[in-house]
Scaffold this motif. Sequence first.
Motif, short mmCIF file in Angstrom:
data_model
loop_
_atom_site.label_atom_id
_atom_site.label_comp_id
_atom_site.label_asym_id
_atom_site.label_seq_id
_atom_site.Cartn_x
_atom_site.Cartn_y
_atom_site.Cartn_z
N GLU A 2 4.57 -9.85 -11.85
CA GLU A 2 4.73 -8.89 -10.76
C GLU A 2 5.58 -9.49 -9.64
OE1 GLU A 2 1.77 -6.91 -7.48
OE2 GLU A 2 0.97 -7.35 -9.45
N PRO A 22 1.49 -8.53 1.36
CA PRO A 22 0.38 -7.59 1.43
C PRO A 22 -0.95 -8.29 1.15
CG PRO A 22 2.20 -6.66 0.16
CD PRO A 22 2.51 -8.10 0.40
N ILE A 23 -2.01 -7.84 1.82
CA ILE A 23 -3.31 -8.48 1.70
C ILE A 23 -3.83 -8.44 0.26
CG2 ILE A 23 -4.66 -6.43 2.33
CD1 ILE A 23 -5.43 -10.05 3.40
N ASP A 24 -3.58 -7.37 -0.47
CA ASP A 24 -4.07 -7.30 -1.85
C ASP A 24 -3.40 -8.35 -2.73
OD1 ASP A 24 -1.73 -5.67 -1.53
OD2 ASP A 24 -2.12 -4.77 -3.49
N VAL A 25 -2.14 -8.63 -2.47
CA VAL A 25 -1.43 -9.67 -3.22
C VAL A 25 -2.00 -11.04 -2.86
CG1 VAL A 25 0.80 -10.81 -3.55
CG2 VAL A 25 0.67 -8.31 -3.42
N GLU A 27 -5.02 -11.72 -1.81
CA GLU A 27 -6.36 -11.85 -2.39
C GLU A 27 -6.29 -12.14 -3.89
OE1 GLU A 27 -8.05 -8.16 -1.02
OE2 GLU A 27 -8.70 -9.07 0.89
N LYS A 28 -5.33 -11.54 -4.59
CA LYS A 28 -5.14 -11.84 -6.02
C LYS A 28 -4.73 -13.30 -6.20
CE LYS A 28 -3.66 -7.26 -7.52
NZ LYS A 28 -2.52 -6.47 -8.01
N GLU A 30 -5.39 -15.77 -4.20
CA GLU A 30 -6.55 -16.60 -3.91
C GLU A 30 -7.48 -16.69 -5.11
OE1 GLU A 30 -8.48 -16.92 0.53
OE2 GLU A 30 -8.57 -15.00 -0.47
#
Length: 67
Positions: A2, A22-25, A27-28, A30
Motif C-alpha cells: 500500500e 493518516p492516523i489509521d496508517v 496505527e497499522k 505500530e
Amino acid sequence: MELINKQYIVDENNRKVAVQIPIDVFEKMELLLEDHALFHLMKENTDSDLLELTDAQAYYRQLVKEA
C-alpha cells in the motif's frame, strides 16, 4: 504494498524535517512493528519460559495495559 499518503513538513530552508501520515496508517505501522518485535522475542525464547496459550494471552494483555 500500500502506498502511504504523506505530507512533509519543511523548515525555512525547504529541508524536510517531519512527515504527517493518516492516523489509521500510523496505527497499522505500530501494530506491524509490535508483531515483528514479538515474533523475534518469541523466537529467542527458551523452552523453560514457555507459557500456555491462555497464560500468554493474559500476560500480553497486561503488557498492553501498562504501555
